[in-house]
Scaffold this active site. Structure first.
Site, mmCIF file in Angstrom:
data_model
loop_
_atom_site.group_PDB
_atom_site.id
_atom_site.type_symbol
_atom_site.label_atom_id
_atom_site.label_comp_id
_atom_site.label_asym_id
_atom_site.label_seq_id
_atom_site.Cartn_x
_atom_site.Cartn_y
_atom_site.Cartn_z
ATOM 1 N N GLY A 66 -4.618 -4.471 -3.837
ATOM 2 C CA GLY A 66 -5.584 -3.590 -4.046
ATOM 3 C C GLY A 66 -4.730 -2.281 -4.600
ATOM 4 C CG HIS A 67 -1.966 -2.369 -6.949
ATOM 5 N ND1 HIS A 67 -1.056 -2.773 -7.855
ATOM 6 C CD2 HIS A 67 -1.964 -2.958 -5.811
ATOM 7 C CE1 HIS A 67 -0.246 -3.462 -7.157
ATOM 8 N NE2 HIS A 67 -0.731 -3.614 -5.746
ATOM 9 C CE LYS B 261 2.475 -2.755 -4.228
ATOM 10 N NZ LYS B 261 1.982 -2.141 -2.865
ATOM 11 C CD GLN C 155 0.943 -8.923 -2.309
ATOM 12 O OE1 GLN C 155 1.400 -9.505 -3.192
ATOM 13 N NE2 GLN C 155 -0.514 -8.591 -2.712
ATOM 14 C CG ASP D 44 -1.887 -1.261 1.159
ATOM 15 O OD1 ASP D 44 -2.299 -1.499 0.118
ATOM 16 O OD2 ASP D 44 -2.138 -1.557 2.419
HETATM 17 P P1 GDP Z 1 -0.796 0.281 -3.567
HETATM 18 O O1 GDP Z 1 -1.387 -1.032 -3.018
HETATM 19 O O2 GDP Z 1 0.762 0.289 -3.129
HETATM 20 O O3 GDP Z 1 -1.061 0.466 -5.001
HETATM 21 O O4 GDP Z 1 -1.441 1.261 -2.817
HETATM 22 P P2 GDP Z 1 -2.890 1.645 -2.405
HETATM 23 O O5 GDP Z 1 -3.676 2.088 -3.659
HETATM 24 O O6 GDP Z 1 -3.535 0.448 -1.594
HETATM 25 O O7 GDP Z 1 -2.963 2.622 -1.307
HETATM 26 C C1 GDP Z 1 -2.601 4.028 -1.714
HETATM 27 C C2 GDP Z 1 -3.505 5.106 -1.459
HETATM 28 O O8 GDP Z 1 -2.917 6.348 -1.497
HETATM 29 C C3 GDP Z 1 -4.396 5.129 -2.547
HETATM 30 O O9 GDP Z 1 -5.792 5.489 -2.157
HETATM 31 C C4 GDP Z 1 -3.874 6.111 -3.705
HETATM 32 O O10 GDP Z 1 -5.002 6.725 -4.144
HETATM 33 C C5 GDP Z 1 -3.432 7.026 -2.469
HETATM 34 N N1 GDP Z 1 -2.087 7.793 -3.001
HETATM 35 C C6 GDP Z 1 -1.145 7.611 -3.557
HETATM 36 N N2 GDP Z 1 -0.564 8.514 -3.805
HETATM 37 C C7 GDP Z 1 -0.694 9.725 -2.973
HETATM 38 C C8 GDP Z 1 -0.169 10.690 -2.310
HETATM 39 O O11 GDP Z 1 0.816 11.268 -3.038
HETATM 40 N N3 GDP Z 1 -1.091 11.420 -1.639
HETATM 41 C C9 GDP Z 1 -2.125 11.161 -1.355
HETATM 42 N N4 GDP Z 1 -2.925 11.884 -0.538
HETATM 43 N N5 GDP Z 1 -2.812 10.034 -1.520
HETATM 44 C C10 GDP Z 1 -2.025 9.120 -2.316
HETATM 45 P P1 IMO Z 2 -0.725 -4.406 -2.040
HETATM 46 O O1 IMO Z 2 -0.551 -5.002 -3.595
HETATM 47 C C1 IMO Z 2 -0.775 -4.598 2.106
HETATM 48 C C2 IMO Z 2 -0.943 -8.726 3.867
HETATM 49 C C3 IMO Z 2 -2.195 -9.296 4.613
HETATM 50 C C4 IMO Z 2 -1.588 -10.121 5.606
HETATM 51 C C5 IMO Z 2 -0.617 -10.677 4.758
HETATM 52 C C6 IMO Z 2 -0.847 -12.135 3.991
HETATM 53 O O2 IMO Z 2 -2.130 -3.452 -2.345
HETATM 54 O O3 IMO Z 2 0.224 -3.357 -1.509
HETATM 55 P P2 IMO Z 2 -2.390 -12.636 2.141
HETATM 56 O O4 IMO Z 2 -3.890 -12.638 1.883
HETATM 57 O O5 IMO Z 2 -1.615 -12.197 1.355
HETATM 58 O O6 IMO Z 2 -2.127 -14.278 2.848
HETATM 59 O O7 IMO Z 2 -2.188 -12.062 3.440
HETATM 60 O O8 IMO Z 2 -0.304 -9.935 3.761
HETATM 61 N N1 IMO Z 2 -1.228 -8.222 2.462
HETATM 62 C C7 IMO Z 2 -1.271 -6.847 2.055
HETATM 63 N N2 IMO Z 2 -1.071 -5.742 2.864
HETATM 64 N N3 IMO Z 2 -1.016 -4.396 0.831
HETATM 65 C C8 IMO Z 2 -1.232 -5.662 0.097
HETATM 66 O O9 IMO Z 2 -1.287 -5.513 -1.194
HETATM 67 C C9 IMO Z 2 -1.359 -6.836 0.986
HETATM 68 N N4 IMO Z 2 -1.556 -8.170 0.230
HETATM 69 C C10 IMO Z 2 -1.434 -8.909 1.314
HETATM 70 O O10 IMO Z 2 -3.034 -8.113 5.111
HETATM 71 O O11 IMO Z 2 -1.192 -9.348 6.574
HETATM 72 MG MG MG Z 3 -2.861 -1.545 -1.707
#
Ligand code: GDP
Ligand code: IMO
Ligand code: MG
Length: 439
Positions: free
Chosen positions: A40-41, A16, A223, A13
């Site tokens: 979840g991206h 990415k 991840q 999170d």
């Molecule tokens: P990922 O799993 O690495 O793709 O990250 P996620 O999408 O799960 O979580 C990142 C969250 O931060 C998302 O809701 C993005 O829209 C948001 N985001 C990404 N970059 C920025 C930033 O620079 N500032 C803010 N406020 N939000 C951001």
């Molecule tokens: P993105 O790509 C954050 C965490 C779960 C748990 C551990 C193992 O959005 O960054 P799993 O279901 O993979 O067997 O769970 O990994 N986890 C994540 N945490 N971002 C993710 O993906 C994750 N995918 C799995 O919360 O701790």
């Molecule tokens: Mg994510």
């Protein structure tokens, strides 16, 4: 033939999705190389928020071929639903391709994951309950079903006849869950195959052909490094290799075909699920990060645990991913905090220790912090590095120095244009990792 890897350097999170979408502008193919719909991206374009679990984040660019590589575990239902969602919102998914060698997350994998986690309750890993671990376990056990099998009824039946009784026995005997019926599974699986058939290819050949033609390929990790099954805080990890090396095995590229590795960092730390988290904050600052940063899971909606940036694993992460440049996201979220802390060391039983540590040691460490003065200015409209408040610039410089790799991109908001490109930095990635924590 350049290939670039996007890899999370923390516990996932890091942003990415935004990073991949941004870089996808100048490439022709984006390949997911591991993980499954546990990811979840999020990609934000104007008022539109896209939450992607399996389809690579490049899909929003019409010129991209989005590829799901062989290292991904695919829940076909999620994939079909996600493509339907994208089509409904006007995004063309006809270019999506799925590796025939990718493993299928079968309904019994999801049930096994759920049942095992429910049994352990608060002692569990806190998985996303998407069946990731059981699907990778079947892959390693060589009893998995692959995407290509969905197109071959006879072989599929044979494979299910071999594995299903074993998985059903565990489900019913150990967890009291009703067994799955082979014929009903066959019906579902063949229907998935029918719907996916035009997308299923040998993606390694596809990627290699693109590289041979001089096209630029982006490999999107899911991840993060600290959730890596080899390098993370085992057992509180996922079941694949998010690190850049995973892009070779799961994406179908060779190590020398990778010309750049973009490490993605968030300006503070978060973690979803169980496991050690030395810099976790349970106070008002933690709540500031949670609420202002909207740190709720993209996949499960769970509240993410929040804390200060932890620079202790940073050198290790930069080294094992051979990071060439860093994108630092969400610096805007820190605005308004009177002071900001950066964890630069750990103390364990009165001794200073560094990464790597076992999960049970990490649970006991005491973080050592360096404190930085905060800033009040709203950063979300900034486009030039020179306009950053001096305190924000100092904090970014400190992270860069600790990483030993240049921070080339700084993100100040979720949208593509909320990104600051920094001038080329004179930090050599080869200076990374000056000390090893061998006791
Ligand atoms: P990922 O799993 O690495 O793709 O990250 P996620 O999408 O799960 O979580 C990142 C969250 O931060 C998302 O809701 C993005 O829209 C948001 N985001 C990404 N970059 C920025 C930033 O620079 N500032 C803010 N406020 N939000 C951001
Ligand atoms: P993105 O790509 C954050 C965490 C779960 C748990 C551990 C193992 O959005 O960054 P799993 O279901 O993979 O067997 O769970 O990994 N986890 C994540 N945490 N971002 C993710 O993906 C994750 N995918 C799995 O919360 O701790
Ligand atoms: Mg994510």
């Amino acid at each position: 033939m350049p290939a670039t890897v996007v890899v999370g350097l923390q516990w996932g999170d890091e942003g990415k999705g935004k990073t991949t979408d941004l870089l996808a502008e100048s490439v022709s193919m984006v390949v997911r190389y591991q993980g499954g719909d546990n990811a979840g991206h999020t990609v934000v374009i104007g008022d539109e928020v896209f939450k992607l679990h399996l389809v690579p984040s490049g899909v929003l660019h019409p010129h991209i071929t989005p590829v799901i590589g062989s290292g991904v575990v695919v829940n076909p239902r999620t994939l079909l639903d996600e493509m339907a969602m994208l089509e409904e919102r006007g995004i063309d998914t006809s270019r999506v391709r799925v590796s025939r060698a990718a493993h299928v997350i079968m309904p019994y994998h999801v049930e096994l994951d759920r049942a095992a986690e429910a049994r352990l309750d608060s002692d569990g890993i806190g998985t996303t309950r998407r069946g990731i671990g059981p699907a990778y376990a079947d892959r390693a056990w060589r009893t998995g079903i692959r995407i290509g099998d969905l197109l071959h009824p006879d072989e599929l039946r044979q494979k299910l006849m071999r594995v299903l009784p074993q998985r059903n026995a565990v489900l019913s005997d150990s967890f009291g869950v009703a067994p799955f019926d082979l014929e009903l599974l066959m019906v579902d699986a063949l229907e998935w195959g029918r719907q996916l058939k035009d997308l299923i290819v040998d993606t390694t050949v596809l990627v290699q052909d693109a590289l041979s033609a001089g096209e630029h390929v982006l490999l999107e990790g899911a991840q993060g490094t600290l959730l890596d099954i080899d390098h993370g805080t085992y057992p509180f990890v996922t079941s694949s290799n998010p690190v850049a090396g995973g892009a070779c095995t799961g994406g179908g590229v060779g190590p020398r075909q990778i010309s750049a590795v973009i490490g993605v960092l968030k300006a503070y730390s978060t973690r979803v699920g169980a496991g050690p988290f030395p810099t976790e904050l349970q106070d008002d600052i933690g709540r500031h990060l949670l609420e202002k940063g909207r740190e709720y899971g993209t996949t499960t909606g769970r509240r993410r645990r929040c804390g200060w940036f932890d620079a202790v694993p940073l050198h290790y992460a930069v080294a094992i991913n051979s990071v060439s440049g860093i994108m630092l996201n969400k610096i805007d979220i820190l605005s308004g905090l009177p002071e900001i802390r950066l964890c630069t060391g750990y103390r364990l039983d009165g001794r200073e220790v560094s990464w790597p540590l076992d999960a049970d040691e990490l649970l006991r460490v005491e973080p050592i912090y360096e404190t930085f003065p905060g800033w009040d200015a709203d950063l979300t409209h900034l486009t030039y590095a020179k306009r950053l408040p001096a305190n924000a610039a100092a904090y970014i410089d400190a992270i860069e120095a600790l990483a030993g790799a240049p921070i080339t991109l700084v993100s100040v908001g979720p949208e593509r244009n909320q990104t600051i490109v920094r001038e080329p930095r004179l930090i050599s990635p080869t200076t990374a990792y000056p000390r090893l924590a061998i006791a």
